[in-house]
Write a protein that holds these residues in place. Structure first.
Motif, PDB file in Angstrom:
ATOM      1  N   ILE A 110      -8.459 -12.482 -11.562  1.00 41.65           N
ATOM      2  CA  ILE A 110      -9.328 -13.659 -11.488  1.00 41.65           C
ATOM      3  C   ILE A 110     -10.223 -13.544 -10.268  1.00 41.65           C
ATOM      4  O   ILE A 110      -9.736 -13.334  -9.143  1.00 41.65           O
ATOM      5  CB  ILE A 110      -8.515 -14.967 -11.394  1.00 41.65           C
ATOM      6  N   TYR A 111     -11.525 -13.693 -10.490  1.00 36.91           N
ATOM      7  CA  TYR A 111     -12.497 -13.764  -9.396  1.00 36.91           C
ATOM      8  C   TYR A 111     -12.717 -15.221  -9.011  1.00 36.91           C
ATOM      9  O   TYR A 111     -12.809 -16.098  -9.874  1.00 36.91           O
ATOM     10  CB  TYR A 111     -13.844 -13.180  -9.829  1.00 36.91           C
ATOM     11  N   ILE A 112     -12.805 -15.464  -7.697  1.00 42.39           N
ATOM     12  CA  ILE A 112     -13.194 -16.777  -7.194  1.00 42.39           C
ATOM     13  C   ILE A 112     -14.324 -16.612  -6.189  1.00 42.39           C
ATOM     14  O   ILE A 112     -14.553 -15.518  -5.667  1.00 42.39           O
ATOM     15  CB  ILE A 112     -12.007 -17.524  -6.542  1.00 42.39           C
ATOM     16  N   LYS A 113     -15.042 -17.695  -5.912  1.00 44.85           N
ATOM     17  CA  LYS A 113     -16.167 -17.666  -4.983  1.00 44.85           C
ATOM     18  C   LYS A 113     -15.689 -17.941  -3.563  1.00 44.85           C
ATOM     19  O   LYS A 113     -14.890 -18.844  -3.344  1.00 44.85           O
ATOM     20  CB  LYS A 113     -17.217 -18.715  -5.369  1.00 44.85           C
ATOM     21  N   ARG A 114     -16.208 -17.146  -2.621  1.00 47.54           N
ATOM     22  CA  ARG A 114     -15.915 -17.403  -1.210  1.00 47.54           C
ATOM     23  C   ARG A 114     -17.100 -18.101  -0.561  1.00 47.54           C
ATOM     24  O   ARG A 114     -18.232 -17.661  -0.684  1.00 47.54           O
ATOM     25  CB  ARG A 114     -15.623 -16.108  -0.448  1.00 47.54           C
ATOM     26  N   ARG A 115     -16.803 -19.188   0.140  1.00 47.59           N
ATOM     27  CA  ARG A 115     -17.802 -19.955   0.885  1.00 47.59           C
ATOM     28  C   ARG A 115     -17.581 -19.679   2.378  1.00 47.59           C
ATOM     29  O   ARG A 115     -16.530 -20.018   2.927  1.00 47.59           O
ATOM     30  CB  ARG A 115     -17.638 -21.435   0.589  1.00 47.59           C
ATOM     31  N   PRO A 130     -23.051 -17.225  -3.954  1.00 46.35           N
ATOM     32  CA  PRO A 130     -21.605 -17.009  -3.923  1.00 46.35           C
ATOM     33  C   PRO A 130     -21.250 -15.539  -3.724  1.00 46.35           C
ATOM     34  O   PRO A 130     -21.979 -14.657  -4.187  1.00 46.35           O
ATOM     35  CB  PRO A 130     -21.156 -17.468  -5.304  1.00 46.35           C
ATOM     36  N   ILE A 131     -20.148 -15.267  -3.020  1.00 45.34           N
ATOM     37  CA  ILE A 131     -19.546 -13.937  -2.972  1.00 45.34           C
ATOM     38  C   ILE A 131     -18.309 -13.995  -3.858  1.00 45.34           C
ATOM     39  O   ILE A 131     -17.398 -14.791  -3.610  1.00 45.34           O
ATOM     40  CB  ILE A 131     -19.159 -13.545  -1.535  1.00 45.34           C
ATOM     41  N   TRP A 132     -18.284 -13.163  -4.887  1.00 44.98           N
ATOM     42  CA  TRP A 132     -17.173 -13.180  -5.838  1.00 44.98           C
ATOM     43  C   TRP A 132     -16.108 -12.179  -5.404  1.00 44.98           C
ATOM     44  O   TRP A 132     -16.404 -11.007  -5.180  1.00 44.98           O
ATOM     45  CB  TRP A 132     -17.664 -12.836  -7.240  1.00 44.98           C
ATOM     46  N   LEU A 133     -14.893 -12.647  -5.263  1.00 52.61           N
ATOM     47  CA  LEU A 133     -13.771 -11.815  -4.821  1.00 52.61           C
ATOM     48  C   LEU A 133     -12.621 -11.921  -5.808  1.00 52.61           C
ATOM     49  O   LEU A 133     -12.276 -13.015  -6.252  1.00 52.61           O
ATOM     50  CB  LEU A 133     -13.273 -12.278  -3.449  1.00 52.61           C
ATOM     51  N   MET A 134     -12.024 -10.776  -6.142  1.00 51.85           N
ATOM     52  CA  MET A 134     -10.823 -10.821  -6.974  1.00 51.85           C
ATOM     53  C   MET A 134      -9.636 -11.120  -6.067  1.00 51.85           C
ATOM     54  O   MET A 134      -9.251 -10.299  -5.238  1.00 51.85           O
ATOM     55  CB  MET A 134     -10.590  -9.512  -7.713  1.00 51.85           C
ATOM     56  N   ASP A 150     -13.273  -2.976   3.700  1.00 50.43           N
ATOM     57  CA  ASP A 150     -13.707  -3.578   2.430  1.00 50.43           C
ATOM     58  C   ASP A 150     -12.763  -3.238   1.282  1.00 50.43           C
ATOM     59  O   ASP A 150     -13.180  -2.766   0.223  1.00 50.43           O
ATOM     60  CB  ASP A 150     -15.139  -3.141   2.083  1.00 50.43           C
ATOM     61  N   GLU A 151     -11.486  -3.484   1.497  1.00 53.62           N
ATOM     62  CA  GLU A 151     -10.491  -3.183   0.475  1.00 53.62           C
ATOM     63  C   GLU A 151     -10.629  -4.144  -0.701  1.00 53.62           C
ATOM     64  O   GLU A 151     -10.837  -5.336  -0.521  1.00 53.62           O
ATOM     65  CB  GLU A 151      -9.078  -3.309   1.059  1.00 53.62           C
ATOM     66  N   HIS A 152     -10.511  -3.612  -1.900  1.00 55.61           N
ATOM     67  CA  HIS A 152     -10.562  -4.424  -3.112  1.00 55.61           C
ATOM     68  C   HIS A 152      -9.239  -4.304  -3.859  1.00 55.61           C
ATOM     69  O   HIS A 152      -8.513  -3.313  -3.718  1.00 55.61           O
ATOM     70  CB  HIS A 152     -11.694  -3.975  -4.038  1.00 55.61           C
ATOM     71  N   ILE A 153      -8.948  -5.302  -4.677  1.00 54.85           N
ATOM     72  CA  ILE A 153      -7.833  -5.214  -5.610  1.00 54.85           C
ATOM     73  C   ILE A 153      -8.311  -4.442  -6.840  1.00 54.85           C
ATOM     74  O   ILE A 153      -9.313  -4.807  -7.458  1.00 54.85           O
ATOM     75  CB  ILE A 153      -7.319  -6.602  -6.013  1.00 54.85           C
ATOM     76  N   LYS A 154      -7.610  -3.382  -7.157  1.00 54.56           N
ATOM     77  CA  LYS A 154      -7.957  -2.549  -8.310  1.00 54.56           C
ATOM     78  C   LYS A 154      -6.974  -2.847  -9.437  1.00 54.56           C
ATOM     79  O   LYS A 154      -5.766  -2.663  -9.277  1.00 54.56           O
ATOM     80  CB  LYS A 154      -7.898  -1.064  -7.926  1.00 54.56           C
TER      81      LYS A 154
END
Length: 305
Positions: A110-115, A130-134, A150-154
């Motif tokens: 699930i992606y959510i927006k970071r404010r 918005p910045i979309w982050l999983m 800049d680690e992401h969830i894969k």
């Protein structure tokens, strides 16, 4: 309570941790904190609000976070990643309660927006909202990639969806703390950019893809392109894009400070540190690896462990 547990990494976060945990309690009481031996009241506050706290020496964000995943004491279907200086809006809390239980089985992230709030001002322009982050994924279907920055969830399978509401990033520390933090970030960013060119490790990472990719794949594609631009031109190009084309000037004086420091000063510092690497080690991969091992004690072959 939703079928969801939360992982938070902390080090001296007494200003933030209470606010963060209180925003989570309306929808989950399964909160797991991996603390890097804080010397303030972080652990005391977290435990008083019901969080399970363990301590583990800090190496990198990805290493610490994957330690959290591997040692998570709660057997929930979903996992949420949070930073201590963030909090969930009441609207997002309600959305989680309403939508999470009914998601189809093929949805695994699930992606959510970071404010982002800086100096108490919401940064709405320059590509920062918005910045979309999983931040949510199904247990066993996502890992935190092993990168220096800049680690992401894969996701390992399934597909992502988006929720409508925001997580808020609002750090309460002063500007001196912020600049010192980004000075420390800069060397990790240098390694990450050099790794794009030299591929120091074969760690599993999000693939760069512009067309048809996820948000994280598109961001990784843009970072690869940024890494290919000439030193000391790319910080100015990036700032110009953010502040003028991206309308960052509409964020006012505090927005000017944010876009200048985060979009120009920090990127320029990264390039200056990269120039230092090239000056001492040239462009030879093995010499660069030896330089980081000697100067910073970082083994690039082993990766961010």
């Amino acid at each position: 309570m939703t079928d969801l547990s939360v992982i938070i990494l902390t080090f001296n976060e007494e200003k933030h941790i209470g606010r963060c945990l209180k925003s989570l309690l309306p929808f989950t009481d399964k909160i797991f904190i991996v603390d890097s031996f804080s010397t303030d009241r972080t652990v005391e506050i977290a435990r008083s609000l019901g969080a399970v706290v363990v301590q583990n020496p800090w190496v990198t964000y990805a290493t610490q976070f994957n330690f959290g995943i591997d040692n998570l004491p709660f057997q929930t279907t979903w996992i949420l990643r949070m930073d201590a200086d963030e909090y969930i809006t009441s609207e997002l809390a309600q959305e989680i309660q309403q939508k999470l239980p009914g998601l189809p089985d093929d949805v695994s992230g699930i992606y959510i927006k970071r404010r982002v709030l800086f100096m108490d001002r919401w940064i709405k322009h320059g590509g920062y909202y918005p910045i979309w982050l999983m931040r949510f994924w199904r247990r066993g279907q996502g890992i935190c990639e092993q990168t220096w920055m800049d680690e992401h969830i894969k996701l390992t399978r399934g597909r992502p969806v988006r929720f409508d509401h925001d997580v808020v990033d609002h750090n309460l520390n002063n500007l001196t703390w912020w600049t010192q933090k980004h000075n420390n970030y800069a060397i990790r960013e240098v390694i990450d950019l050099l790794n794009i060119k030299y591929n120091f490790t074969d760690a599993e990472r999000v693939e760069p893809r512009l067309i048809g990719g996820t948000r994280d794949e598109m961001k990784r594609y843009l970072k690869v392109k940024y890494a290919s631009l000439p030193l000391f031109t790319r910080p100015f190009m990036y700032f110009f894009y953010r502040y003028f084309i991206g309308l960052g000037f509409l964020d006012g004086r505090r927005g000017l400070v944010w876009h200048f420091l985060q979009g120009l000063w920090y990127r320029f510092l990264v390039d200056a540190k990269m120039l230092e690497v090239y000056r001492h080690a040239g462009h030879n991969k093995e010499a660069i690896i030896e330089f980081f091992l000697t100067e910073y004690g970082k083994d690039l072959r082993a990766g961010p462990r």
